[in-house]
Design an enzyme around this catalytic site. Structure first.
Site, PDB file in Angstrom:
ATOM      1  N   SER A 150      14.067  -5.609   9.858  1.00  0.00           N
ATOM      2  CA  SER A 150      14.711  -6.751   9.203  1.00  0.00           C
ATOM      3  C   SER A 150      16.219  -6.571   9.219  1.00  0.00           C
ATOM      4  O   SER A 150      16.725  -5.435   9.172  1.00  0.00           O
ATOM      5  CB  SER A 150      14.229  -6.877   7.755  1.00  0.00           C
ATOM      6  OG  SER A 150      14.977  -7.857   7.046  1.00  0.00           O
ATOM      7  N   TYR A 163      13.181  -2.512  -0.516  1.00  0.00           N
ATOM      8  CA  TYR A 163      12.727  -3.096   0.749  1.00  0.00           C
ATOM      9  C   TYR A 163      13.738  -2.800   1.858  1.00  0.00           C
ATOM     10  O   TYR A 163      13.374  -2.367   2.957  1.00  0.00           O
ATOM     11  CB  TYR A 163      12.532  -4.596   0.586  1.00  0.00           C
ATOM     12  CG  TYR A 163      12.209  -5.343   1.854  1.00  0.00           C
ATOM     13  CD1 TYR A 163      10.905  -5.388   2.342  1.00  0.00           C
ATOM     14  CD2 TYR A 163      13.199  -6.019   2.560  1.00  0.00           C
ATOM     15  CE1 TYR A 163      10.602  -6.079   3.511  1.00  0.00           C
ATOM     16  CE2 TYR A 163      12.903  -6.712   3.725  1.00  0.00           C
ATOM     17  CZ  TYR A 163      11.603  -6.743   4.191  1.00  0.00           C
ATOM     18  OH  TYR A 163      11.315  -7.429   5.347  1.00  0.00           O
TER      19      TYR A 163
END
Length: 274
Positions: A150, A163
């Site tokens: 990501s 995350y």
């Protein structure tokens, strides 16, 4: 033999791909694209019923062989089952490590069990499955691994979120291992999308109603860019020009200023849809 051949260019007319987190989001889009491109598939996800339905859809539409493997990769048994499939039987030409989760609470308020599950799925499973598949690929001198990371991994953009830390690991890991595998004709690449229209945010309980339309990426376009970068031998792929610019900004903005900006705007750059 070139250092980075096409993953399919191993003399096989029936390449095989394993896709984790395959029933939704980027994983499902990968499965559809690869089936269309002539890959047979092994689909991995937790929901056996949903897996079977998706496998039937792909077989009927594309005429490919589709095997299902129900497994929870946040558990030891789940990882072992997929590792076994990667090391036994028909060789795997492409592994897509897509399964992953996000937590919606700050680290100050989460349960340690939830944080441990996040690490097992987003980090440990990626490492273990990559480690399982690479020996056969390097021996055959063909194959590829795509680890879905990501844009969030390029900076600590949300106070208390772990995350982004897991995605920083995935990107760094993929870039490092990709360099080691390259002389054997094998590619390992981190695919780092930004916000992508999938079920990921809804399932994670992330409210996206206030986000502008221009921020979103299309899952099929993300995969187009990722596969193109894989063919080029890139170690890290950031789809779409606006997120490429975001990565440049994240890498060069002084941390103190970046943290001040994220505190004031509460912007989440790139919790990619899975």
């Amino acid at each position: 033999m070139p250092a980075t051949p096409d993953p399919v260019a191993s003399g096989r007319t029936d390449p095989l791909a394993v896709v984790t987190g395959a029933t939704a989001g980027i994983g499902a889009a990968f499965a559809r694209r690869l089936a269309r491109d002539g890959y047979d598939l092994v689909l991995v996800a937790r929901d056996a019923t949903r897996l079977d339905g998706f496998a039937t859809e792909l077989t009927e539409r594309h005429g490919r062989s589709v095997e299902t493997l129900p497994a929870d990769l946040s558990t030891e048994d789940g990882c072992v089952a997929v590792e076994r499939r990667l090391t036994e039987g028909r060789p795997v030409d492409l592994l897509v490590n897509n399964a992953g989760i996000a937590l919606t609470r700050s680290f100050l308020r989460t349960m340690v069990e939830d944080e441990a599950r996040l690490l097992r799925l987003n980090v440990s499973a990626v490492m273990r499955l990559t480690h399982a598949v690479l020996p056969t690929m390097t021996e055959r001198r063909a194959g590829a691994v795509i680890n879905v990371s990501s844009v969030a991994g390029f900076g600590a953009l949300e106070a208390g979120s772990t995350y982004s830390a897991t995605k920083a690991w995935v990107t760094n890991f993929s870039e490092s291992v990709g360099q080691a595998a390259r002389p054997y004709g094998v590619r390992v690449m981190a695919l780092c999308p930004g916000f992508t229209r999938t079920e990921f945010h809804q399932r994670a309980g992330i409210n996206t109603s206030s986000m502008p339309g221009w921020i979103w990426l299309d899952a099929d376009a993300v995969i187009d860019d990722g596969l193109r970068d894989l063919r080029k031998g890139r170690l890290v792929s950031v789809p779409d020009w606006k997120y490429k610019l975001a990565v440049v900004a994240l890498r060069h903005t002084p941390q103190r200023l970046l943290h001040r900006l994220t505190r004031s705007t509460k912007v989440l750059v790139g919790r990619g849809g899975r």
